[in-house]
Each structure stands twice: as C-alpha cells, then as structure tokens.
Design an enzyme around this catalytic site. Structure first.
Site, PDB file in Angstrom:
ATOM      1  N   LYS A  22       9.093   2.313 -10.957  1.00 39.58           N
ATOM      2  CA  LYS A  22       8.014   3.284 -10.927  1.00 39.58           C
ATOM      3  C   LYS A  22       7.986   4.105 -12.221  1.00 39.58           C
ATOM      4  CE  LYS A  22       6.362   6.777  -7.553  1.00 39.58           C
ATOM      5  NZ  LYS A  22       6.716   7.367  -6.246  1.00 39.58           N
ATOM      6  N   SER A  62       3.330   7.351  -2.930  1.00 38.04           N
ATOM      7  CA  SER A  62       2.840   7.395  -4.293  1.00 38.04           C
ATOM      8  C   SER A  62       3.224   6.165  -5.115  1.00 38.04           C
ATOM      9  CB  SER A  62       3.397   8.649  -4.982  1.00 38.04           C
ATOM     10  OG  SER A  62       4.813   8.618  -5.049  1.00 38.04           O
ATOM     11  N   SER A  67       6.892   7.724   0.131  1.00 39.81           N
ATOM     12  CA  SER A  67       6.282   7.000  -0.980  1.00 39.81           C
ATOM     13  C   SER A  67       6.850   5.617  -1.262  1.00 39.81           C
ATOM     14  CB  SER A  67       6.351   7.848  -2.253  1.00 39.81           C
ATOM     15  OG  SER A  67       5.522   8.980  -2.140  1.00 39.81           O
TER      16      SER A  67
END
Length: 451
Positions: free
Chosen positions: A77, A155, A179
């Site tokens: 990420k 997310s 997330s």
C-alpha cells in the site's frame, strides 16, 4: 480460482514457471490498457522487479530459497516507505515531499525473504475511508459487476484489486477500521488483520496509532499465515486446522446485522448452516458492548483525534488540496480535548475487558465482514449523504475488532458467480495463531475453497 503461495512455489520448484515469468505476467496485467492497473497502482517498479525476479531464479537454480514467498510478485500500500520514493498516502498534498531514505521495516523483511516488489498500490487518501474512492489517483473497480463500476473497498483499494486481478500474488495493506478486510470482502479475497502490536509500524504513515495494524490480502488463509510469518519475523509454522466439530463459535444477536442486504444475509446464513452441518457449535450470544461503540465514538473516537494530531499542520496549510470528504473527518478531531481523549482510553480498556469476558468460551466470533454488497462508485461520488452513510455502514463491523485490539480474518463465503461476500472470523488480541487455524478449518467448507 487464484493460485495460492504454496501452489506457486511448487510450480517454481518443478520448473513449470519462473519468477521472471510470474513477474512479467503481473506487469502485463498492470499495463493492460483495458484493465484496472492505472487506477490500482500509484508506482510500478517494472525494471527493478524484473531484475529481482532474475536474481531469485538464479538463487533457486542454485538450490537456494529464502522463504516461502521467494520469487513471488507482491505489492504494498502507498502508506509504506520505499527508499527513493515519496510516500504519498494516496494524496496529492505530499507530491513535493522528500523521498523516503529507508524502506519500511516490513518492506525490508519482505524483500529479504525474496518477494518481488511490483509496485505501490492506490488507496483512499491517507487511509481515511472504507470505500476506496480516490479523486487524485482514480478509483479501481471491483472485479464483480465491472460494467456497473462497483467500489473496491478501502482504504486498501488497490491492494484488493491487485490480488484479485493477478497483478500481485499478495499485497500488504493497513487496517484501522477494516481497511484490509473490507477490500478483501468486496474482491473475493482472504484478508488478515493481525493483533496490531505483532507487526512493526516503523516506516508506515500513521492514521490512528491506537488502531492501525498491517497485514496481508491474499488467496487463502494459509497464504495469509505465510506472509504474516515474514511480517512478524517468525519461522513459519504450518497452519493447524482443528476439526470443525471441536469448535465453538459465537454469532452476535444484534447490531452487526443492522442494515444487512438479502445477498449478504443469504451467504452468511448458508455459511453458518455449513459449519453446523460439519459439527461446529455455533451459538448466538448477546454482546451489548458492540451496541455501545457508536456512542463511545460519538465525538470521532481515536481515529479522528489521532488523525488530527498527524495532519493538523498540513491540513491548515494545504487543506484545499485534500479530498474534502477526508478533510472533513480529520477536522472532527480538532474538537476532541484532552479530557475526552483520556476518557476514551479508559473506556476502551473497560470495553475490551467486557467483550473478552463474553468471548472467552469461544474459539472465534463470526459476523458479516460488511453487511452490504459493494455499491456503485458513481452513486457515492454524486451523493454526499450516501457517501457518508455507506462509509459508516461498511466500516461498522470491522471497526469493532480494531477497538477490541483483536485479530480477524475475512473469508469469501459466497458461491462462484455471486456477488462477493466476506465472513469475518475474529478473536481477542494475541489469539492470532489459533484464529488462523480456525479460519483454515472454516475455509475448507466454504463454497469457493471447500474440499
């Protein structure tokens, strides 16, 4: 069905494929103009990845394999520092910031274990939403019902789509309120949120230090366990799945099913029926503390207070460059004073103790990861009210486990061809090893990986 880490290692050992071939395949999928690669990745390290893959193949030919993730393409990420690159956090605000001098600790661990870093994945700006919508870098579409452009979940949006589309074998996400588990649920993957303290956070951009955790999105429970062993720098111990008829599982009677849609309800009920059919004791229990959490967090909770602490200088100088829907949530933290925060700390400890007491008789607690199927991106973009209502609903169940400081899996429990639905399997802190075993046992009877 996605190939697992074990299956890919077997193919590599037999000479049926190479790390270079797997890496080229992942890069081709990222670079496909008709695919989601452009919105899935913020940075792609094509040349470096191919060089690392070539080195991995040389080592393997010499009889050397650094770990079970040797030679496998992976992504991280855009919150994790990668030396020489700016850590953007999915934002445009930091585009002129200095590049990271060092890799995040867990990025270093993955590279030293022989994984091939293919790129840095897109995300909700600064990780502050469960939807995955990003006005700066685009929003990748979930593989399901692509014509209607469904959200990927956030997310860790790019992390979920990257694995689901074969752009990486596994991805590393962060989980502050779901997330990792939300994009796993919406993309038909397995996601593991470990007990936060087990995985180092050095070199990771924070959102909420009290709630943040780092973990994998992958094809199976075993895949998550293998990656977790690298993240925690522990020898891998094969997952021991207990017999289902030895398990005692709890299902909350309220709150987590509020607002559930028919598709999720049907998939969840089918999963519970399968577990009971195979001998698991599934007991419905009351957990009134779950119902209390919205009131406890009514002023914004840890996430708003701690996000404000992280962003207050930047948002005051460059607030107009933030996604307004992210900025508005960060700004809620401005109104939380020291007394509120101290009260929240004390309340959390009492809440954790009460919930752990209710769960001590059980191997895990089960609930839908998310109570609805993935909504359409455009509907959420166009409606402020729908955006925030959907965000609250989608984050609601996973957030319970972050506040508990627990560990949790999201397992795909839908049948092939159906809308992706996640089954959350959760436990209190430091029950990670046992939870992975319980998850592996449950996985065996679910439709997509049932044996």
């Amino acid at each position: 069905m996605l190939a697992t880490i074990t299956e890919l290692q077997r193919a590599l050992d037999r000479g049926e494929t190479t790390s270079v071939a797997l890496t080229r395949q992942a890069l081709d999928r990222i670079q496909d103009e008709n695919g989601e690669g452009a919105a899935t990745f913020i940075e792609v390290f094509a040349e470096q990845a191919l060089q690392a893959a070539h080195a991995s193949d040389i080592l393997r030919a010499a009889g050397l394999r650094r770990s079970l993730i040797e030679g496998l393409p992976m992504s991280v990420k855009n919150l994790f520092d990668i030396a020489g690159y700016v850590t953007l956090g999915g934002s445009a605000v930091l585009k002129d910031a200095e590049p990271a001098e060092h890799n995040a600790v867990i990025v270093d661990r993955l590279l030293k274990a022989g994984a091939i870093l293919i790129g840095s994945t897109n995300m909700t700006e600064f990780a502050f939403s469960g939807l995955g919508i990003n006005p700066h870098h685009g929003t990748p579409r979930s593989p399901w019902d692509r014509a209607n452009a469904r959200i990927p979940g956030g997310s860790s949006s790019g992390a979920g789509v990257a694995v689901a589309e074969g752009m990486s074998v596994f991805s590393i996400g962060t989980d502050t309120g779901g997330s990792i588990r939300i994009p796993s649920a919406f993309n038909g993957l397995t996601g593991f949120k470990p007990t936060a303290e087990r995985v180092p956070s050095e070199g990771t951009m924070p959102l909420s230090r009290s709630l943040d955790s780092n973990g994998p999105l992958a094809a199976s429970v075993e895949c998550c366990a293998i990656v977790d062993s690298v993240l925690t720098d522990q020898p891998y111990v094969p997952v021991a799945a207990p017999a289902l008829d030895t398990l005692r599982l709890a299902v909350p009677t309220s709150f987590v099913f509020d607002g559930i849609d028919q598709t999720v309800r049907a998939a969840f009920d089918r999963a519970i029926a399968l577990l009971r059919e195979h001998g698991a004791q599934v007991e419905e229990i009351d957990i009134p503390e779950f119902d209390q959490l919205p009131h406890i967090n009514r002023k914004g909770g840890f996430v708003c207070a701690e996000a404000w602490s992280v962003h207050r200088e930047l948002i005051e100088s460059k607030g107009d460059q933030y996604d307004p829907r992210v900025a508005s949530r960060i700004l809620r933290g401005k109104g939380i004073d020291c007394a509120d925060y101290i009260e929240l700390l004390d309340t959390r400890q009492a809440w954790i103790a009460a919930v752990e007491s209710r769960l001590e008789r059980f191997d895990a607690v089960l609930m839908p990861t998310v109570p609805v199927v993935a909504p359409r991106i455009q509907d959420l973009v166009e409606s402020e009210d729908l955006y925030f209502a959907s965000n609250g609903l989608i984050l609601r169940n996973p957030t319970l486990i972050n506040f508990l400081d627990g560990c949790a899996l999201s397992l795909p429990c839908h049948a092939s061809g159906e809308a992706p639905v996640g089954l959350m399997v959760a436990a209190p802190a430091y029950h990670d090893e046992h939870l992975l075993g319980v998850g592996a046992a449950i996985e065996r009877v679910l439709p997509l990986r049932g044996k």
